[in-house]
Design a protein around this motif. Structure first.
Motif, PDB file in Angstrom:
ATOM      1  N   GLU A 233      -3.673   3.927  -0.101  1.00 28.45           N
ATOM      2  CA  GLU A 233      -4.002   3.387  -1.282  1.00 28.45           C
ATOM      3  C   GLU A 233      -3.360   1.863  -1.598  1.00 28.45           C
ATOM      4  N   PHE A 234      -4.196   1.048  -2.127  1.00 27.49           N
ATOM      5  CA  PHE A 234      -3.642  -0.299  -2.711  1.00 27.49           C
ATOM      6  C   PHE A 234      -2.964  -0.281  -3.913  1.00 27.49           C
TER       7      PHE A 234
ATOM      8  N   THR B 203      -3.293  -2.665  -8.739  1.00 27.18           N
ATOM      9  CA  THR B 203      -4.134  -1.694  -8.969  1.00 27.18           C
ATOM     10  C   THR B 203      -3.824  -1.207 -10.525  1.00 27.18           C
TER      11      THR B 203
ATOM     12  N   GLY C 224      -6.777  -9.357  -0.731  1.00 26.25           N
ATOM     13  CA  GLY C 224      -7.672  -8.259  -0.670  1.00 26.25           C
ATOM     14  C   GLY C 224      -6.981  -6.948  -1.211  1.00 26.25           C
ATOM     15  N   THR C 225      -8.062  -5.855  -1.305  1.00 23.93           N
ATOM     16  CA  THR C 225      -7.233  -4.685  -1.726  1.00 23.93           C
ATOM     17  C   THR C 225      -7.566  -3.557  -0.829  1.00 23.93           C
ATOM     18  N   ARG C 226      -8.447  -3.843   0.357  1.00 31.07           N
ATOM     19  CA  ARG C 226      -8.609  -3.064   1.262  1.00 31.07           C
ATOM     20  C   ARG C 226      -7.964  -3.264   2.535  1.00 31.07           C
ATOM     21  N   SER C 227      -7.417  -2.155   3.155  1.00 30.00           N
ATOM     22  CA  SER C 227      -6.399  -2.089   4.218  1.00 30.00           C
ATOM     23  C   SER C 227      -6.885  -2.929   5.333  1.00 30.00           C
ATOM     24  N   LEU C 228      -8.040  -2.884   5.574  1.00 31.20           N
ATOM     25  CA  LEU C 228      -8.667  -3.629   6.730  1.00 31.20           C
ATOM     26  C   LEU C 228      -8.678  -5.103   6.459  1.00 31.20           C
ATOM     27  N   GLU C 229      -8.436  -5.661   5.348  1.00 31.73           N
ATOM     28  CA  GLU C 229      -8.226  -7.043   5.014  1.00 31.73           C
ATOM     29  C   GLU C 229      -6.735  -7.709   5.604  1.00 31.73           C
TER      30      GLU C 229
ATOM     31  N   PHE D  90       0.893  -1.130  -0.029  1.00 38.17           N
ATOM     32  CA  PHE D  90       0.022   0.088  -0.094  1.00 38.17           C
ATOM     33  C   PHE D  90       0.960   1.250   0.033  1.00 38.17           C
TER      34      PHE D  90
ATOM     35  N   GLU E 151      -5.608   9.375   1.523  1.00 40.38           N
ATOM     36  CA  GLU E 151      -5.881   8.120   2.112  1.00 40.38           C
ATOM     37  C   GLU E 151      -5.011   6.936   1.683  1.00 40.38           C
TER      38      GLU E 151
END
Length: 122
Positions: free
Chosen positions: A46-47, A61, A103-108, A37, A44
């Motif tokens: 970013e992936f 991405t 995943g592509t989201r930080s929370l993952e 990231f 914010e």
């Protein structure tokens, strides 16, 4: 527990290349996927891309496709982010993260490195 340590980064000129490394350690099932990231000032996180540790499957991405290659070294237990044709807009703090599922989201992602600064001058 899983630890993630990044290395590399620095100041380069536009068009040049840079190589970042990530060394995850700890419970293997908790680091099935290694993601990259980045976070630019005022923006914010970013992936950038990710690789699965077992199969080596990669995903990027759109903004970096064709300029970035993520690979893993099973012998040295590291993941490399090779960035080519760098642009000033690639300037950011780059983070390596470990997770269990792609995943592509930080929370993952559950475990994060401290980040390394990449600055691209025009």
């Amino acid at each position: 527990q899983v630890q993630v340590v990044e290395s590399g980064g620095g100041l380069v000129q536009a068009g040049e290349s840079l190589r970042l490394s990530c060394a995850p350690s700890g419970r293997s099932f908790s680091r099935n996927v290694i993601g990259w990231f980045r976070q630019a000032p005022g923006k914010e996180r970013e992936f950038v891309g990710r690789i699965t540790w077992g199969a080596g499957s990669v995903y990027y991405t759109d903004s970096v496709k064709g300029r970035v290659i993520i690979s893993r070294d099973l012998v040295n237990n590291t993941v490399v982010l090779q960035m080519n044709s760098l642009k000033p807009e690639d300037t950011a703090v780059y983070y390596c993260a470990a997770g269990r599922f792609p995943g592509t989201r930080s929370l993952e992602y559950d475990y994060w490195g401290q980040g390394t600064q990449v600055t691209v001058s025009s």
